[in-house]
Design a protein around this motif. Structure first.
Motif, PDB file in Angstrom:
ATOM      1  N   ALA A 162      19.823  52.149  58.506  1.00 36.86           N
ATOM      2  CA  ALA A 162      20.392  53.028  59.536  1.00 36.86           C
ATOM      3  C   ALA A 162      20.706  52.222  60.787  1.00 36.86           C
ATOM      4  N   GLU A 163      19.815  51.308  61.148  1.00 35.79           N
ATOM      5  CA  GLU A 163      20.054  50.455  62.319  1.00 35.79           C
ATOM      6  C   GLU A 163      21.260  49.552  62.085  1.00 35.79           C
ATOM      7  N   GLU A 164      21.338  48.984  60.862  1.00 34.24           N
ATOM      8  CA  GLU A 164      22.492  48.142  60.531  1.00 34.24           C
ATOM      9  C   GLU A 164      23.780  48.951  60.601  1.00 34.24           C
ATOM     10  N   GLN A 165      23.734  50.189  60.106  1.00 32.67           N
ATOM     11  CA  GLN A 165      24.914  51.054  60.158  1.00 32.67           C
ATOM     12  C   GLN A 165      25.306  51.345  61.607  1.00 32.67           C
ATOM     13  N   ARG A 166      24.293  51.577  62.451  1.00 33.83           N
ATOM     14  CA  ARG A 166      24.589  51.810  63.871  1.00 33.83           C
ATOM     15  C   ARG A 166      25.253  50.586  64.489  1.00 33.83           C
ATOM     16  N   GLU A 167      24.720  49.406  64.150  1.00 29.24           N
ATOM     17  CA  GLU A 167      25.299  48.165  64.678  1.00 29.24           C
ATOM     18  C   GLU A 167      26.733  47.991  64.178  1.00 29.24           C
ATOM     19  N   LEU A 168      26.940  48.260  62.886  1.00 27.37           N
ATOM     20  CA  LEU A 168      28.298  48.137  62.333  1.00 27.37           C
ATOM     21  C   LEU A 168      29.250  49.117  63.003  1.00 27.37           C
ATOM     22  N   MET A 169      28.768  50.335  63.232  1.00 27.85           N
ATOM     23  CA  MET A 169      29.610  51.329  63.906  1.00 27.85           C
ATOM     24  C   MET A 169      29.920  50.870  65.331  1.00 27.85           C
ATOM     25  N   LYS A 170      28.910  50.314  65.993  1.00 24.74           N
ATOM     26  CA  LYS A 170      29.114  49.834  67.360  1.00 24.74           C
ATOM     27  C   LYS A 170      30.136  48.699  67.366  1.00 24.74           C
ATOM     28  N   LYS A 171      29.981  47.763  66.421  1.00 25.80           N
ATOM     29  CA  LYS A 171      30.935  46.657  66.328  1.00 25.80           C
ATOM     30  C   LYS A 171      32.331  47.178  66.005  1.00 25.80           C
ATOM     31  N   SER A 172      32.412  48.136  65.096  1.00 28.00           N
ATOM     32  CA  SER A 172      33.715  48.703  64.736  1.00 28.00           C
ATOM     33  C   SER A 172      34.374  49.358  65.937  1.00 28.00           C
ATOM     34  N   ARG A 173      33.582  50.085  66.719  1.00 31.83           N
ATOM     35  CA  ARG A 173      34.135  50.717  67.925  1.00 31.83           C
ATOM     36  C   ARG A 173      34.626  49.657  68.907  1.00 31.83           C
ATOM     37  N   GLN A 174      33.818  48.597  69.053  1.00 35.00           N
ATOM     38  CA  GLN A 174      34.210  47.537  69.978  1.00 35.00           C
ATOM     39  C   GLN A 174      35.482  46.848  69.490  1.00 35.00           C
ATOM     40  N   GLU A 175      35.562  46.591  68.174  1.00 34.84           N
ATOM     41  CA  GLU A 175      36.757  45.949  67.634  1.00 34.84           C
ATOM     42  C   GLU A 175      37.970  46.853  67.800  1.00 34.84           C
ATOM     43  N   ALA A 176      37.768  48.153  67.534  1.00 36.46           N
ATOM     44  CA  ALA A 176      38.880  49.095  67.707  1.00 36.46           C
ATOM     45  C   ALA A 176      39.320  49.131  69.164  1.00 36.46           C
ATOM     46  N   GLN A 177      38.352  49.142  70.079  1.00 37.42           N
ATOM     47  CA  GLN A 177      38.683  49.141  71.505  1.00 37.42           C
ATOM     48  C   GLN A 177      39.419  47.866  71.882  1.00 37.42           C
ATOM     49  N   ALA A 178      38.956  46.727  71.315  1.00 37.26           N
ATOM     50  CA  ALA A 178      39.617  45.449  71.604  1.00 37.26           C
ATOM     51  C   ALA A 178      41.049  45.461  71.065  1.00 37.26           C
ATOM     52  N   LEU A 179      41.245  46.021  69.862  1.00 40.24           N
ATOM     53  CA  LEU A 179      42.596  46.099  69.295  1.00 40.24           C
ATOM     54  C   LEU A 179      43.495  46.990  70.153  1.00 40.24           C
ATOM     55  N   ILE A 180      42.944  48.094  70.602  1.00 41.39           N
ATOM     56  CA  ILE A 180      43.727  48.998  71.456  1.00 41.39           C
ATOM     57  C   ILE A 180      44.097  48.289  72.751  1.00 41.39           C
ATOM     58  N   GLU A 181      43.132  47.595  73.330  1.00 44.64           N
ATOM     59  CA  GLU A 181      43.381  46.875  74.585  1.00 44.64           C
ATOM     60  C   GLU A 181      44.430  45.778  74.367  1.00 44.64           C
ATOM     61  N   GLU A 182      44.311  45.076  73.246  1.00 47.26           N
ATOM     62  CA  GLU A 182      45.273  44.009  72.947  1.00 47.26           C
ATOM     63  C   GLU A 182      46.680  44.590  72.753  1.00 47.26           C
ATOM     64  N   ALA A 183      46.750  45.722  72.044  1.00 50.80           N
ATOM     65  CA  ALA A 183      48.045  46.367  71.838  1.00 50.80           C
ATOM     66  C   ALA A 183      48.631  46.831  73.173  1.00 50.80           C
ATOM     67  N   ARG A 184      47.762  47.343  74.053  1.00 55.40           N
ATOM     68  CA  ARG A 184      48.239  47.789  75.362  1.00 55.40           C
ATOM     69  C   ARG A 184      48.781  46.602  76.154  1.00 55.40           C
ATOM     70  N   LYS A 185      48.045  45.479  76.130  1.00 54.62           N
ATOM     71  CA  LYS A 185      48.506  44.289  76.844  1.00 54.62           C
ATOM     72  C   LYS A 185      49.819  43.787  76.265  1.00 54.62           C
ATOM     73  N   LEU A 186      49.903  43.783  74.944  1.00 53.27           N
ATOM     74  CA  LEU A 186      51.136  43.335  74.290  1.00 53.27           C
ATOM     75  C   LEU A 186      52.299  44.243  74.687  1.00 53.27           C
ATOM     76  N   GLY A 187      52.031  45.552  74.727  1.00 55.89           N
ATOM     77  CA  GLY A 187      53.060  46.498  75.151  1.00 55.89           C
ATOM     78  C   GLY A 187      53.507  46.239  76.581  1.00 55.89           C
ATOM     79  N   GLU A 188      52.533  45.967  77.448  1.00 55.49           N
ATOM     80  CA  GLU A 188      52.863  45.657  78.841  1.00 55.49           C
ATOM     81  C   GLU A 188      53.704  44.387  78.932  1.00 55.49           C
ATOM     82  N   GLU A 189      53.302  43.363  78.154  1.00 57.02           N
ATOM     83  CA  GLU A 189      54.053  42.105  78.170  1.00 57.02           C
ATOM     84  C   GLU A 189      55.484  42.322  77.674  1.00 57.02           C
ATOM     85  N   GLN A 190      55.611  43.086  76.588  1.00 58.55           N
ATOM     86  CA  GLN A 190      56.954  43.360  76.065  1.00 58.55           C
ATOM     87  C   GLN A 190      57.770  44.151  77.070  1.00 58.55           C
ATOM     88  N   LYS A 191      57.114  45.097  77.751  1.00 61.16           N
ATOM     89  CA  LYS A 191      57.821  45.885  78.763  1.00 61.16           C
ATOM     90  C   LYS A 191      58.339  44.960  79.864  1.00 61.16           C
TER      91      LYS A 191
END
Length: 169
Positions: free
Chosen positions: A67-96
């Motif tokens: 359960a702890e490992e699953q929580r850590e994986l979920m936390k990492k997944s959320r962080q990775e998803a947030q990082a991807l969203i942030e990267e996409a936003r930055k890329l969008g800004e750069e393209q703009k």
């Protein structure tokens, strides 16, 4: 003899000894054939229950760990998803910004082309005007040669010339 009871029976030591001997023999047999196996079964049952409790505890610990490992994986997944969203936003800004800069550069280029065309047309208009002035100067000069002009004639000639230039435009 000594009488103990009211019924008149006396103390019989042989019966007591026999009964004691039988009781001890019965205890020995029960211990050997009944209590021994019964205690063995009870001991096995106790060990089995202890093993089951130990296994349950191990499974519980493993479940907590998973359960702890699953929580850590979920936390990492959320962080990775947030990082991807942030990267996409930055890329969008750069393209703009790139699109805006390209549009500005294109507008500047079009403005320069328009300025060059205006300058060319102005130069052509000036050249045409010079040619007309030269033609009119030749015309005026030829008329002057034909007759000598007074000041009034010159003023009239100039105003005609100006009117003629205005009509040609």
């Amino acid at each position: 003899m000594f009488v103990l009871g009211a019924g008149g029976q006396g103390f019989n030591g042989g019966d007591i000894a026999f009964q004691l001997l039988m009781f001890l023999l019965l205890m020995f047999l029960l211990r050997k054939y009944a209590f021994g196996p019964l205690m063995g079964v009870m001991k096995q049952r106790e060990e089995h229950i202890a093993n089951e409790i130990e296994q349950a505890e191990k499974h519980h610990q493993e479940a907590k760990k998973l359960a702890e490992e699953q929580r850590e994986l979920m936390k990492k997944s959320r962080q990775e998803a947030q990082a991807l969203i942030e990267e996409a936003r930055k890329l969008g800004e750069e393209q703009k910004e790139q699109i805006i800069q390209a549009a500005r550069a294109e507008a500047e280029r079009l403005k320069e082309v328009a300025k060059q065309e205006i300058a060319q047309e102005k130069e052509q208009a000036m050249a045409a005007l010079r040619q007309q002035v030269a033609s009119l100067s030749v015309l005026i000069a030829s008329k002057v040669i034909e007759k000598e002009l007074s000041e009034q004639d010159q003023a009239k000639l100039i105003s005609e010339y100006i009117q003629e230039v205005g009509e040609r435009r």
